[in-house]
Write a protein that holds these residues in place. Structure first.
Motif, mmCIF file in Angstrom:
data_model
loop_
_atom_site.group_PDB
_atom_site.id
_atom_site.type_symbol
_atom_site.label_atom_id
_atom_site.label_comp_id
_atom_site.label_asym_id
_atom_site.label_seq_id
_atom_site.Cartn_x
_atom_site.Cartn_y
_atom_site.Cartn_z
ATOM 1 N N TYR A 185 0.429 -0.890 0.091
ATOM 2 C CA TYR A 185 -0.209 0.181 -0.465
ATOM 3 C C TYR A 185 0.079 1.013 0.117
ATOM 4 O O TYR A 185 0.466 2.255 -0.653
ATOM 5 C CB TYR A 185 -0.852 0.251 1.691
ATOM 6 N N ALA A 186 2.154 1.378 0.798
ATOM 7 C CA ALA A 186 2.983 2.527 1.476
ATOM 8 C C ALA A 186 3.219 2.462 -0.349
ATOM 9 O O ALA A 186 3.486 4.012 -0.874
ATOM 10 C CB ALA A 186 3.869 2.710 1.825
ATOM 11 N N LEU A 187 3.467 2.114 -1.042
ATOM 12 C CA LEU A 187 4.858 2.106 -2.225
ATOM 13 C C LEU A 187 3.063 2.173 -3.673
ATOM 14 O O LEU A 187 3.801 3.033 -3.794
ATOM 15 C CB LEU A 187 4.751 0.395 -3.045
ATOM 16 N N VAL B 147 3.114 5.985 -2.544
ATOM 17 C CA VAL B 147 4.506 7.062 -3.411
ATOM 18 C C VAL B 147 4.424 6.621 -4.547
ATOM 19 O O VAL B 147 4.797 8.211 -5.390
ATOM 20 C CB VAL B 147 5.783 5.853 -2.655
ATOM 21 N N MET B 148 3.538 5.811 -5.408
ATOM 22 C CA MET B 148 3.663 6.262 -7.352
ATOM 23 C C MET B 148 2.998 7.254 -7.061
ATOM 24 O O MET B 148 3.082 7.984 -7.833
ATOM 25 C CB MET B 148 2.925 4.773 -6.768
ATOM 26 N N LEU C 252 5.017 10.369 -6.676
ATOM 27 C CA LEU C 252 5.772 10.425 -7.610
ATOM 28 C C LEU C 252 4.908 11.409 -8.780
ATOM 29 O O LEU C 252 5.939 12.133 -9.236
ATOM 30 C CB LEU C 252 6.245 9.032 -7.721
ATOM 31 N N VAL D 278 4.973 14.902 -7.888
ATOM 32 C CA VAL D 278 6.300 15.412 -7.561
ATOM 33 C C VAL D 278 6.795 15.818 -9.086
ATOM 34 O O VAL D 278 7.447 17.118 -9.651
ATOM 35 C CB VAL D 278 7.057 15.013 -6.729
#
Lengths: 262, 147, 728
Positions: free
Chosen positions: C707-709, C712-713, C716, C719
């Motif tokens: 889930y954290a990944l 982070v996507m 990204l 960003v």
């Protein structure tokens, strides 16, 4: 620290991101890893580090530059070692080293109090607490979950891309305003974000910051932010009480369930 | 007062620490290492904050870092208690041990290929058989327990 | 008239039963066997107040004596509060006059002779029935509920006759319908009762629909729904004195006829006239006191009240008036024929009620002053003797352990003498035997029909007569049969119904009524003879204690027997009721007033009516007197007609085939459509997110770091977007 030719800078950044991703993937625990792949990872990591160092800017004096380079390299290398080391105890020790590097960076930046506080609070208190917990909870031998990672490739790529994007953005931010903001509307939009040369008043203020660092920080902290300090004190107390309450209740529950209670 | 290149470099260091911490928290399955990685991310942010604070000549950034330190201490205290509780329940510090909230139809994710870890396995001295040793001598295992 | 005193009293009449009902609901369980106290007290208070109001109004009207002075209209208006008020808009393009003048519904009560008379009947009969019910229902588990409902009914019915606004009339028209529904279904666990309640409710809906449409039409036509004049308003009330004094104030023609026919539909529903009469016989599944109160004495007369109240509207539409009489006389005859073969005592009385209500409608339809007052006169006397008969039937049923089939008991005069005597009085009154109450009221109805059927005879009798004079004065007058008169009302000529208004039709109606009078006497005494004469027979359900009912039940019978004997003679000989009612604004209207005739006793009609009754009684006596009631009855001589009567002219079967079955088919189709198409569509829509979800379901692994990944996507992407903003 090299030239600012856009094309070569872009190539450099791409190379740095790629090698950082591959290096992290090679180094992260993935079950079986041959020593050769570990060595390749280390080399690639160093290459990536060099690439990112190359995107940095030259400082005024050679001495300041050398000190900053050393402490920041310590921080980053130790940080990388923290995440790739299999044994959690070694991880913690690497983390302590990374903290030392960070403290050095802070000192170089002129934040003496924070540099010392990082050492005292983190390395002295928090890290020791981690080690205590490891001692309490670590099974004998190396646990299987320390030898594998969750999605190492995707995560490494994501982290490297994030680093690349951040580097790009930082570069754009700190570039010359004229070069960065070539259109009027963009210039207006970036007026807040782009750092401009500090005004005279800012310079005077910054000069004041150079002397009596700790005293001024304390005055600021207990002046403007007194209420926040009080709240933080309550937060500390609450976490203390909460931690004790959870431990005692959890112990009782675990004892009644007869599980892995120690 | 701080120069623009110094700000640049400090921000770069902060970004690198932050990214490393992020990769660590995404990959490492040991709960304690995950917390170390979170602290690493906090360090990256702290470096950036201090750099901006020094650049602008404003104390706000450094004050914020002090609060980050405080909150990190609280967080570590509470979180480590939870880690201990989790360990008391499963006997492991594995983040993947907690996956009961998955879709009901999905199977439990297991580690498929776990190699035997040679590095830390106890290696016993190999003695050449001289004479006749009864197989499965209880004395031998009793002694080896205390090696 | 003092403004405050009667106004306050008038509010008390509905208020006291309402308070009684609420108290019964709140305290019913706690009071236990004394749960009747609040309701009886409330209704008794209302009855006392209603009596005072009647006397006050009577004093206000004054005793006319020999018509020494013209009657003044008497009405008293009390506006309690403004229910709803919509501001009018300034005149503009495309706005109806209604939108311009706004819309307001005042909660207004009125007191006039008609209202006062009906209030006394409602509260008086209601009080006796409530007292009777104390004995009749003493051990029923729904004891408090019954009294709450009866009290609620008295409240609603009082409001219905006291309301001075068509919308309020509609509201309480529905309210009495709801009370009726709840009382018919009082024993709701009994399937027949539940079905009968449902049937009554649904059949009444048809009539209520008529009232609703009529209300809309009245609003569109007159711009108001008030009966009375509103101060500071340019619009006259529909039935206000100023409008009624104006000959052209009431709208006739197609619109007027439509309004009147819709009102007639409403009245048919509530008063159980053909073709909406089918609910009343089934309504006998309810408790007998409720039948006596609601389905004999009060609620079913709401239709009579409505038409009397709207008399000026009807008088302006001769065709609609003729329809009223035709419906009434036909219903009277058909119901009487059905009643002759019923074996259920309560059903005989139910059909008798339908028949007598038909009489009243026939009388109303003549559109003369005598017709309206005669209908109300019959309403009053009928309320007394029919309540008496129902309560007597209830007394018999009580003693027989719930058995009501007349073939299973007999000779009860020896077992329950008081009930037998009072029932006999009621029967004599119903049959129209002189000098009982029904004789006089029925005689007046026959007289008014006769006057319509043979106008020349009456004209000769009277010489310079208001009837003939009226014909000259007003084209709206009912005596105007000639085509010239039709031409004088241009809009009326368009209404084909007006062609019904011919002497031949009225003559038919008169003779139908006379035959009905004979049939009434026959079926009434058939019931009396089967129940009370012959050898004593008691069904096994009664047990060993077949006995006279307790005093709390017999006293109401005795009290009701007194007016059943006397009311007709008293009210007729003094002409008090007719004189009193003529002060009602609706009947004071010019178009009605000039049809008034002096009090007269028609010997010939009285003899005809009495003769018909005597023949009926004689035939009943030949067939049934002294015989065992379980032996074969007279209807075997009817031949092919017997099944026709016994099956109630096949009304239920016709409705079943024409309305219920097609509706059920339609409902079945709708259900099929709903289940296959609508549900299919909904399920199909629901499958889309299921399909979409199955695509990403495998990502729901429960593993925190995945889930954290994913998070982070996302970061990204953000960003990246920010970096894109910063590009050179």
């Amino acid at each position: 620290m090299f030239g600012s030719d856009p094309t070569s800078a872009g190539t450099l950044l791409a190379a740095g991101v790629t090698s950082a991703a591959v290096s992290l993937w090679l180094l992260l625990p993935r079950g079986t890893q041959s020593p050769a792949s570990m060595r390749l990872g280390t080399v690639l990591g160093l290459l990536a580090l060099a690439a990112f160092v190359a995107t940095g800017q030259r400082l005024g004096s050679i001495g300041e530059e050398a000190v900053f380079l050393i402490v920041s390299l310590v921080a980053v290398v130790a940080g990388a070692a923290t995440i790739v080391t299999r044994s959690p105890v070694y991880s913690a020790i690497w983390f302590a080293l990374a903290l030392a590097g960070v403290a050095g960076v802070l000192l170089v930046l002129g934040a003496q109090f924070l540099g010392v506080a990082t050492i005292v609070v983190y390395a002295g208190a928090i890290l020791v607490m981690f080690l205590f917990v490891l001692m309490l909870a670590q099974p004998s031998g190396m646990a299987p979950y320390d030898r594998v990672s969750s999605e190492p490739l995707l995560s490494a790529v994501a982290g490297a891309v994030l680093l690349g994007l951040l580097t790009l953005s930082i570069g754009r931010l700190t570039a010359e305003p004229a070069a960065c903001c070539n259109t009027p509307s963009r210039a207006a939009a970036m007026a807040d974000a782009a750092p401009v040369a500090p005004a005279a008043a800012d310079v005077a203020k910054a000069d004041r910051m150079e002397s009596d660092q700790v005293a001024r920080l304390g005055a600021e902290l207990f002046g403007r932010h007194l209420l926040a300090v009080e709240v933080a004190g309550v937060l500390l107390l609450a976490s203390l009480v909460g931690a004790i309450a959870v431990v005692s209740r959890g112990e009782a529950a675990a004892a009644s369930e007869g599980r892995f209670s120690r | 007062m701080m120069s623009l290149p110094m700000l640049h470099n400090a921000l770069l260091v902060g970004a690198m620490l932050f990214s490393l911490g992020l990769v660590g928290i995404l990959t490492r399955r040991n709960l304690i290492v995950m917390f170390l990685c979170a602290e690493l991310m906090l360090q990256g942010v702290s470096v950036s904050l201090v750099a901006w604070s020094r650049y602008h000549g404003d104390w706000g950034g450094q004050v914020l870092v002090i609060f980050v330190l405080t909150v990190a201490a609280c967080e570590a205290a509470v979180a480590l208690v939870f880690v201990l509780q989790a360990f008391a329940r499963t006997g492991r510090l594995d983040a993947a041990a907690w996956q009961t909230l998955r879709e009901a139809t999905l199977p439990r994710v297991m580690d498929s290929k776990l190699p035997a870890d040679d590095t830390l396995a106890p290696s016993w001295p190999t003695l050449s058989p001289a004479g006749v040793l009864p197989p499965g001598d209880p004395q031998e295992s009793l002694q080896r327990e205390h090696v | 008239m003092q403004p405050l005193f009667p106004a306050t009293l008038l509010v008390l009449v509905p208020l006291l039963p309402l308070v009684g009902a609420i108290c019964t609901v709140l305290l019913g369980r706690r009071l236990g066997p004394r749960a009747h106290l609040p309701a009886v007290a409330g209704i008794a208070g209302a009855a006392a107040v209603a009596l005072i109001l009647l006397l006050t109004t009577y004093a206000e009207v004054g005793h006319g004596g020999a018509h020494s002075e013209p009657v003044r209209p008497v009405e008293m208006i009390t506006t309690l509060w403004q229910w709803a008020s919509v501001e009018g808009t300034p005149a503009g393009e495309g706005l109806t006059s209604g939108a311009q003048q706004g819309f307001s519904i005042p909660v207004t009560l009125r007191l006039d002779p008609l209202t006062a008379t009906l209030l006394v009947i409602i509260t008086g009969v209601g009080l006796l029935v409530a007292i009777y019910s104390i004995g009749y229902l003493h051990d029923d588990p729904g004891y408090p509920r019954f009294f709450a409902l009866v009290s609620m009914f008295v409240f609603s019915m009082s409001m219905l006759v006291a309301a001075s606004n068509f919308l309020l009339v509609y509201v309480f028209w529905e309210a009495v319908g709801a009370c009726s529904y709840l009382l018919i279904g009082f024993w709701y666990s009994k399937p027949e009762a539940a079905r009968a309640a449902k049937k009554a409710f649904l059949v009444n809906r048809v009539g209520d629909f008529g009232l609703a449409i009529a209300t809309f039409l009245l609003w569109m036509t007159y711009g108001t729904l008030n009966f009375h004049d509103t101060p500071n308003s340019a619009i006259e009330g529909i039935l206000s004195q100023t409008r009624l004094a104006d000959p052209g104030g009431i709208v006739g023609g197609v619109i007027g006829t439509a309004i009147c026919l819709l009102l007639l539909l409403a009245a048919c529903g509530k008063s159980a006239q053909m073709p909406l009469h089918v609910w009343l016989p089934d309504a006998m599944e309810g408790p007998t006191p409720a039948s006596a109160l609601i389905h004999a004495a009060t609620m079913v007369t709401a239709g009579i009240y409505l038409i009397t109240r709207c008399a000026p509207l009807f008088v302006a539409c001769p065709g609609a008036l003729a329809m009223v009489s035709i419906v009434g006389a036909t219903t009277a005859l058909v119901a009487a024929l059905i009643a002759t073969v019923q074996n259920d005592l309560k059903r005989v009385l139910a059909y008798s009620t339908i028949s007598q209500l038909g009489y009243m409608f026939a009388s109303l339809g003549t559109g003369t002053m005598l017709g309206f007052t005669a209908a109300i006169f019959h309403l009053v006397t009928h309320a007394f003797f029919k309540a008496l008969l129902f309560l007597g039937a209830g007394s018999v049923m009580h003693a027989m352990g719930g058995v009501i089939d007349m073939r299973r008991f007999g000779g009860l005069r020896k077992v329950m003498p008081i009930t037998a005597a009072t029932f006999l009085i009621g029967s004599l009154a119903l049959s129209g035997v002189p000098p009982f109450a029904g004789f006089f009221s029925k005689d007046e109805i026959l007289a008014t029909l006769h006057a319509k059927a043979y106008p020349s005879a009456h004209a000769q009798e009277h010489g310079d007569l208001p009837v003939a004079a009226g014909a000259d004065r007003s084209p709206l007058h009912l005596a105007a049969y000639s085509s010239d008169a039709h031409a004088a009302t241009p809009a009326g000529a368009a209404v084909g119904l007006d062609s019904l208004n011919t002497p031949a039709v009225w003559q038919t109606l008169f003779w139908m009524s006379l035959v009905t009078a004979g049939l009434t006497a026959f079926y009434t005494f058939r019931a009396v003879f089967m129940t009370f004469t012959g050898p004593v027979r008691v069904p096994p359900e009664a047990g060993h204690h077949a006995h006279e009912s307790p005093p709390v039940m017999t006293w109401p019978l005795i009290i009701l027997a007194v007016p059943s004997v006397l009311a007709g003679w008293l009210l007729f000989s003094t002409d008090a009721l007719a004189h009193f009612l003529s002060a009602t604004p609706s009947l004071w209207a010019e178009s009605v007033r000039h049809t008034a005739t002096p009090l007269e006793f028609h010997w010939d009609l009285a003899i005809q009516g009495t003769l018909a009754a005597a023949i009926g009684i004689a035939v009943a006596a030949i067939g049934h007197l002294g015989r065992r009631s379980d032996l074969p009855q007279m209807e075997r001589y009817l031949g092919p007609l017997e099944p026709l009567f016994a099956n109630k002219f096949y009304f239920d079967q016709i409705y079943q085939a024409l309305i219920v079955k097609p509706l059920e088919g339609l409902a079945l189709l709708a259900a099929l459509f709903d289940r296959s198409v609508i549900d299919g569509l909904v399920d199909g829509v629901a499958r889309i997110p299921v399909a979409l979800g199955s695509l990403v379901r495998n990502m729901q692994s429960g593993l925190l770091q995945r889930y954290a990944l994913a998070g982070v996507m996302g970061v990204l992407a953000i960003v990246y977007a920010l970096a894109w903003q910063l590009r050179g």
